[in-house]
Design an enzyme around this catalytic site. Structure first.
Site, PDB file in Angstrom:
ATOM      1  N   TRP A  42       4.277  11.341 -11.197  1.00 24.65           N
ATOM      2  CA  TRP A  42       4.979  10.522 -12.054  1.00 24.65           C
ATOM      3  C   TRP A  42       3.564   9.794 -12.938  1.00 24.65           C
ATOM      4  O   TRP A  42       3.599   9.096 -13.660  1.00 24.65           O
ATOM      5  CB  TRP A  42       5.356   9.424 -11.305  1.00 24.65           C
ATOM      6  CG  TRP A  42       4.956   8.855 -10.060  1.00 24.65           C
ATOM      7  CD1 TRP A  42       3.677   7.825 -10.171  1.00 24.65           C
ATOM      8  CD2 TRP A  42       5.147   9.167  -8.882  1.00 24.65           C
ATOM      9  NE1 TRP A  42       3.277   7.760  -8.986  1.00 24.65           N
ATOM     10  CE2 TRP A  42       4.239   8.563  -7.970  1.00 24.65           C
ATOM     11  CE3 TRP A  42       5.957  10.294  -8.271  1.00 24.65           C
ATOM     12  CZ2 TRP A  42       4.158   8.691  -6.817  1.00 24.65           C
ATOM     13  CZ3 TRP A  42       5.774  10.320  -6.880  1.00 24.65           C
ATOM     14  CH2 TRP A  42       4.868   9.573  -6.038  1.00 24.65           C
ATOM     15  N   GLU A  83       8.796   3.986  -8.876  1.00 17.16           N
ATOM     16  CA  GLU A  83       8.284   2.727  -8.727  1.00 17.16           C
ATOM     17  C   GLU A  83       9.361   2.187  -7.714  1.00 17.16           C
ATOM     18  O   GLU A  83       8.793   1.429  -6.665  1.00 17.16           O
ATOM     19  CB  GLU A  83       8.278   1.459  -9.838  1.00 17.16           C
ATOM     20  CG  GLU A  83       6.915   1.866 -10.823  1.00 17.16           C
ATOM     21  CD  GLU A  83       5.873   2.059 -10.253  1.00 17.16           C
ATOM     22  OE1 GLU A  83       5.515   1.490  -9.118  1.00 17.16           O
ATOM     23  OE2 GLU A  83       4.703   2.552 -10.950  1.00 17.16           O
ATOM     24  N   GLN A 122       6.890  -0.809  -0.916  1.00 12.08           N
ATOM     25  CA  GLN A 122       6.729  -0.587   0.527  1.00 12.08           C
ATOM     26  C   GLN A 122       6.538   0.879   1.204  1.00 12.08           C
ATOM     27  O   GLN A 122       7.130   0.960   2.364  1.00 12.08           O
ATOM     28  CB  GLN A 122       7.527  -1.615   1.280  1.00 12.08           C
ATOM     29  CG  GLN A 122       7.288  -3.034   0.769  1.00 12.08           C
ATOM     30  CD  GLN A 122       6.189  -3.330   1.415  1.00 12.08           C
ATOM     31  OE1 GLN A 122       5.873  -3.721   2.610  1.00 12.08           O
ATOM     32  NE2 GLN A 122       5.139  -3.723   0.490  1.00 12.08           N
ATOM     33  N   THR A 123       6.257   1.709   0.646  1.00  7.86           N
ATOM     34  CA  THR A 123       6.433   3.214   0.673  1.00  7.86           C
ATOM     35  C   THR A 123       5.311   3.970   0.255  1.00  7.86           C
ATOM     36  O   THR A 123       4.731   3.929  -0.663  1.00  7.86           O
ATOM     37  CB  THR A 123       7.794   3.851   0.093  1.00  7.86           C
ATOM     38  OG1 THR A 123       8.626   3.320   0.406  1.00  7.86           O
ATOM     39  CG2 THR A 123       8.065   5.261   0.726  1.00  7.86           C
ATOM     40  N   GLY A 131      14.558   4.333   3.980  1.00  4.75           N
ATOM     41  CA  GLY A 131      14.481   3.012   4.342  1.00  4.75           C
ATOM     42  C   GLY A 131      14.755   2.003   3.265  1.00  4.75           C
ATOM     43  O   GLY A 131      15.033   2.281   2.158  1.00  4.75           O
ATOM     44  N   TYR A 132      14.755   0.687   3.677  1.00  6.51           N
ATOM     45  CA  TYR A 132      15.128  -0.466   2.721  1.00  6.51           C
ATOM     46  C   TYR A 132      16.162   0.011   1.683  1.00  6.51           C
ATOM     47  O   TYR A 132      15.973   0.194   0.608  1.00  6.51           O
ATOM     48  CB  TYR A 132      13.785  -0.672   2.003  1.00  6.51           C
ATOM     49  CG  TYR A 132      12.712  -1.615   2.723  1.00  6.51           C
ATOM     50  CD1 TYR A 132      13.293  -2.063   3.983  1.00  6.51           C
ATOM     51  CD2 TYR A 132      11.552  -1.832   2.475  1.00  6.51           C
ATOM     52  CE1 TYR A 132      12.426  -3.057   4.761  1.00  6.51           C
ATOM     53  CE2 TYR A 132      10.738  -2.691   2.993  1.00  6.51           C
ATOM     54  CZ  TYR A 132      11.174  -3.195   4.245  1.00  6.51           C
ATOM     55  OH  TYR A 132      10.246  -4.046   4.957  1.00  6.51           O
ATOM     56  N   TYR A 158       6.389  -7.131  -9.590  1.00  2.00           N
ATOM     57  CA  TYR A 158       5.381  -5.893  -9.523  1.00  2.00           C
ATOM     58  C   TYR A 158       5.780  -4.738 -10.606  1.00  2.00           C
ATOM     59  O   TYR A 158       5.443  -4.079 -11.302  1.00  2.00           O
ATOM     60  CB  TYR A 158       5.179  -5.333  -8.136  1.00  2.00           C
ATOM     61  CG  TYR A 158       4.667  -4.048  -8.310  1.00  2.00           C
ATOM     62  CD1 TYR A 158       3.513  -3.587  -8.683  1.00  2.00           C
ATOM     63  CD2 TYR A 158       5.421  -2.923  -8.029  1.00  2.00           C
ATOM     64  CE1 TYR A 158       2.911  -2.477  -8.660  1.00  2.00           C
ATOM     65  CE2 TYR A 158       5.080  -1.669  -8.166  1.00  2.00           C
ATOM     66  CZ  TYR A 158       3.869  -1.376  -8.547  1.00  2.00           C
ATOM     67  OH  TYR A 158       3.256  -0.064  -8.800  1.00  2.00           O
ATOM     68  N   ASP A 172       0.160  -5.521  -6.377  1.00  2.00           N
ATOM     69  CA  ASP A 172       0.621  -4.977  -5.168  1.00  2.00           C
ATOM     70  C   ASP A 172      -0.531  -5.050  -4.061  1.00  2.00           C
ATOM     71  O   ASP A 172      -1.383  -5.633  -4.399  1.00  2.00           O
ATOM     72  CB  ASP A 172       1.114  -3.319  -5.459  1.00  2.00           C
ATOM     73  CG  ASP A 172       0.122  -2.596  -5.521  1.00  2.00           C
ATOM     74  OD1 ASP A 172      -1.310  -3.232  -6.094  1.00  2.00           O
ATOM     75  OD2 ASP A 172      -0.170  -1.329  -5.424  1.00  2.00           O
ATOM     76  N   CYS A 176     -17.107   2.235   1.332  1.00  2.00           N
ATOM     77  CA  CYS A 176     -18.057   1.295   0.647  1.00  2.00           C
ATOM     78  C   CYS A 176     -19.155   1.795   0.212  1.00  2.00           C
ATOM     79  O   CYS A 176     -20.007   1.464  -0.571  1.00  2.00           O
ATOM     80  CB  CYS A 176     -18.267  -0.157   1.783  1.00  2.00           C
ATOM     81  SG  CYS A 176     -16.721  -0.925   1.804  1.00  2.00           S
ATOM     82  N   CYS A 200     -19.165   3.213  -2.988  1.00  2.00           N
ATOM     83  CA  CYS A 200     -18.448   2.505  -3.869  1.00  2.00           C
ATOM     84  C   CYS A 200     -18.868   1.941  -5.188  1.00  2.00           C
ATOM     85  O   CYS A 200     -20.092   1.520  -5.174  1.00  2.00           O
ATOM     86  CB  CYS A 200     -17.626   1.097  -3.409  1.00  2.00           C
ATOM     87  SG  CYS A 200     -16.680   0.077  -4.321  1.00  2.00           S
ATOM     88  N   CYS A 240     -19.574  -6.657  -4.689  1.00  2.00           N
ATOM     89  CA  CYS A 240     -18.562  -6.997  -3.894  1.00  2.00           C
ATOM     90  C   CYS A 240     -19.044  -8.108  -2.892  1.00  2.00           C
ATOM     91  O   CYS A 240     -19.834  -7.595  -2.002  1.00  2.00           O
ATOM     92  CB  CYS A 240     -18.269  -5.543  -3.028  1.00  2.00           C
ATOM     93  SG  CYS A 240     -16.866  -6.026  -1.996  1.00  2.00           S
TER      94      CYS A 240
END
Length: 357
Positions: A26, A39, A44-45, A83-84, A122, A140, A201, A204, A210
């Site tokens: 997507w 989305e 939560q997946t 789920g959900y 979100y 998110d 890190c 990064c 940071c």
DNA sequence: AAGACGGGGCC
DNA sequence: GGCCCAGTCTT
């Protein structure tokens, strides 16, 4: 007027252009229907878990009208295992709203998008930015983590104050002329570099500024305060067979697995043996004074949910005369795959597929 | 403001 | 066993 971009924003966009190789079906999509579908599935997946579901849904329902016209049971079958399940119900309602109220044309304003069922801040920001280039910053799990670490924010992300603080900051960092690219960048960056565990890190591009890295707070951020209590529940399922048919019902209580199906359920607060169950009030409520013969009792099945541990056992019964069971349907056993079941039941059914109860 | 809501992967 | 995941809705 041109606003100068924050160093953070500039670096993130640069990382996205030059380093980011994350690919998903997507990504770069401009069709709001496909963006929306992805989305909803990804709430939560993890991407890897949602990916095949997305492909299946697009194949079955290439347009929002096709989804809106689909039978509910068919859609839940496609969603089964993800789920959900409220997401599935809300998705169908939104598809019908888009088809009927908006005549199949996906709304292109933030407030209209957000008013659709199952779309919160979100998802509305994601659709608004990806599909319509509107300047809404996504917030998110990835964004919370990246911002809290880079800026060293210790406000709990699950507090009202925290949500507001992060939302304000995220919106300030958003380059209004590149909201889609920026939103995609920060989420990919959070998933690939600034990961929850073992973030990269050393490599990064933001390491020099940071705050968490400089103060050795990386593993401690973001901060969450709420801890969840895990309850134990014991589900005793009675598989009541009459000839080649079996009783099932759709779960409708405000509880887990709404809109999924199940067998006759006796829930207990501790493991129960069959004698206990047979003499229980729940058993009498199902069968009255009849004493149906117990045929077999399965091994115990365990399923870990986010905040519950479900222990299940399956007890098969054959009756010579079907009992009257309000709310239940008597369906052919070989038609069970037309109905959506919770994972623990499909696991049982598959484990048992050669010698059906 | 706090709970409820799935399932899976990783440590 | 604990944490987290492209969060939202209900109470």
């Amino acid at each position: 007027m041109i606003f100068p971009r924050h160093f953070f924003t500039e670096k993130l966009l640069e990382w996205n252009r030059e380093v980011n190789t994350r690919n998903m079906p997507w990504k770069g999509e401009k069709d709001p229907y496909r963006i929306w579908l992805s989305e909803i599935i990804l709430q939560q997946t993890r991407v890897e878990q949602g990916w095949p579901y997305y492909e299946r849904f697009i194949q079955h329902y290439p347009t929002v009208e096709k989804l809106a016209a689909a039978p509910e049971e068919e859609v839940f079958r496609l969603w089964q295992g993800l789920g959900y399940y409220a997401r599935c119900k809300n998705m169908l309602a939104a598809a019908r709203e888009i088809t009927n109220t908006y005549l199949g044309k996906f709304p292109d304003q933030y407030e209209q998008i957000k008013s659709l069922k199952g779309i919160g801040p979100y998802t509305a920001a994601a659709i608004a930015s990806f599909a319509f280039n509107l300047p809404y910053a996504v917030l998110d799990g990835n964004v919370f983590r990246v911002l809290s670490r880079y800026f060293g924010i210790e406000t709990p992300i699950d507090s009202t104050a925290g949500k507001k603080q992060f939302d304000t900051l995220a919106q300030e960092l958003l380059p209004e002329d590149a909201s889609a690219a920026y939103n995609q960048s920060i989420m990919d960056f959070g998933a690939v570099v600034c990961k929850p565990q073992q973030p990269l890190c050393d490599d990064c591009p933001l390491r020099k500024k940071c705050v968490a890295l400089q103060h050795q707070l990386v593993p401690l951020l973001p901060i969450k305060t709420k801890k969840l209590q895990i309850k134990k529940r014991y589900f005793n399922y009675l598989l009541v067979n009459y000839k080649e048919q079996i009783f099932i019902r759709k779960r409708t209580d405000s509880d887990i697995w709404q809109n999924l199906h199940e067998f006759l359920l006796i829930e207990t607060t501790a493991p129960s043996d069959i004698t206990e169950l047979q003499t229980s009030e729940a058993f009498r409520n199902y069968f009255g004074n009849a004493k149906p013969e117990i045929e077999r009792v399965s091994a115990p099945f365990k399923q870990q949910l986010t905040h519950q541990t479900i222990h299940s056992q399956f007890i098969s019964i054959h009756v010579k005369k079907p009992p009257v069971l309000p709310g239940f349907m008597l369906v052919p056993r070989n038609s069970l795959n037309n109905y959506a079941f919770p994972k623990t039941i499909t696991t049982f059914l598959e484990s048992n597929h050669l010698q059906l109860f």
